[in-house]
Design a protein around this motif. Structure first.
Motif, PDB file in Angstrom:
ATOM      1  N   ASP A 114       0.845  -1.180   0.000  1.00  0.00           N
ATOM      2  CA  ASP A 114       0.000   0.000   0.000  1.00  0.00           C
ATOM      3  C   ASP A 114       0.888   1.240   0.000  1.00  0.00           C
ATOM      4  O   ASP A 114       1.567   1.524   0.976  1.00  0.00           O
ATOM      5  CB  ASP A 114      -0.894  -0.025   1.234  1.00  0.00           C
ATOM      6  CG  ASP A 114      -1.892   1.110   1.269  1.00  0.00           C
ATOM      7  OD1 ASP A 114      -1.769   2.068   0.463  1.00  0.00           O
ATOM      8  OD2 ASP A 114      -2.803   1.054   2.117  1.00  0.00           O
ATOM      9  N   SER A 115       0.876   1.958  -1.111  1.00  0.00           N
ATOM     10  CA  SER A 115       1.656   3.190  -1.233  1.00  0.00           C
ATOM     11  C   SER A 115       0.750   4.409  -1.321  1.00  0.00           C
ATOM     12  O   SER A 115       1.142   5.444  -1.850  1.00  0.00           O
ATOM     13  CB  SER A 115       2.564   3.106  -2.473  1.00  0.00           C
ATOM     14  OG  SER A 115       3.542   2.105  -2.300  1.00  0.00           O
ATOM     15  N   THR A 116      -0.473   4.283  -0.774  1.00  0.00           N
ATOM     16  CA  THR A 116      -1.402   5.403  -0.832  1.00  0.00           C
ATOM     17  C   THR A 116      -0.892   6.605  -0.046  1.00  0.00           C
ATOM     18  O   THR A 116      -1.210   7.745  -0.393  1.00  0.00           O
ATOM     19  CB  THR A 116      -2.808   5.003  -0.333  1.00  0.00           C
ATOM     20  OG1 THR A 116      -2.700   4.435   0.977  1.00  0.00           O
ATOM     21  CG2 THR A 116      -3.454   3.989  -1.265  1.00  0.00           C
ATOM     22  N   GLY A 119       0.665   8.801  -2.402  1.00  0.00           N
ATOM     23  CA  GLY A 119      -0.142   9.182  -3.553  1.00  0.00           C
ATOM     24  C   GLY A 119       0.005   8.232  -4.731  1.00  0.00           C
ATOM     25  O   GLY A 119      -0.290   8.602  -5.866  1.00  0.00           O
ATOM     26  N   GLY A 121      -1.136   4.757  -4.635  1.00  0.00           N
ATOM     27  CA  GLY A 121      -2.058   3.628  -4.603  1.00  0.00           C
ATOM     28  C   GLY A 121      -1.368   2.322  -4.250  1.00  0.00           C
ATOM     29  O   GLY A 121      -0.337   2.304  -3.586  1.00  0.00           O
ATOM     30  N   MET A 122      -1.940   1.230  -4.713  1.00  0.00           N
ATOM     31  CA  MET A 122      -1.382  -0.097  -4.464  1.00  0.00           C
ATOM     32  C   MET A 122      -0.302  -0.375  -5.517  1.00  0.00           C
ATOM     33  O   MET A 122      -0.512  -0.117  -6.703  1.00  0.00           O
ATOM     34  CB  MET A 122      -2.476  -1.154  -4.513  1.00  0.00           C
ATOM     35  CG  MET A 122      -3.609  -0.883  -3.513  1.00  0.00           C
ATOM     36  SD  MET A 122      -3.072  -0.616  -1.810  1.00  0.00           S
ATOM     37  CE  MET A 122      -2.762  -2.287  -1.314  1.00  0.00           C
TER      38      MET A 122
END
Length: 164
Positions: A114-116, A119, A121-122
């Motif tokens: 998870d790289s939300t 900015g 997203g997945m």
């Protein structure tokens, strides 16, 4: 996370090559011969663009000499971005790319992060897999920032140890 001995999942993806992008499945791309699949968080991102992809391009002849039939990079980006990245990096024709725009392959392989918070997203975790005829032989996942366990030099060492 996918383990040694597991078959690669069949997920709809786009294959990006020097000839363009085509709809296919992950098992069709990864199911024949000895394949090294490396996964990156994103096209054009600093570590992916400067360290990870260039190592596979520079070592392609050595990887082929060590028995690799196909070098494939997977990323959660749309196929237009992936093609532009491959062109800018001079990788098309040496590396084939999987555009996993919706992170479905990343999820199916258990290699999603998870790289939300950034900015983005997945995304894929940074990793590499050795796959023989559609079955995973080895999995290398980075446990810290940078390219160590999943880079081309590490894969060459693993090939030498396992297949020589």
């Amino acid at each position: 996370m996918i383990d040694r001995g597991s078959p690669v999942p069949s997920v709809g993806v786009k294959l990006v090559t020097a000839d363009g992008a085509t709809d296919t499945t992950s098992d069709a791309i990864l199911g024949t011969g000895l394949v090294v699949l490396f996964t990156v968080p994103g096209a054009f991102t600093p570590t992916c663009h400067v360290n990870h992809l260039p190592g596979f391009v520079a070592n392609a002849a050595k990887l082929k000499a060590a028995g690799i039939d196909r070098i494939v990079c997977a990323t959660v980006n749309d196929h237009h971005v992936v093609k532009a990245w491959g062109e800018v990096a001079g990788a098309l024709g040496t590396v084939d790319f999987i555009s996993d725009g919706n992170a479905e392959l990343a999820e199916a392989l258990g290699l999603m992060k998870d790289s939300t918070a950034f900015g983005m997203g997945m995304r894929f975790v940074r990793s590499a897999l050795l796959i023989r005829d559609g079955v995973v032989d080895a999995v290398f996942v980075e446990d810290a920032p940078g390219v160590n366990a999943s880079g081309a030099p590490a894969i060459l060492m693993a090939l030498e140890a396992a297949y020589s």
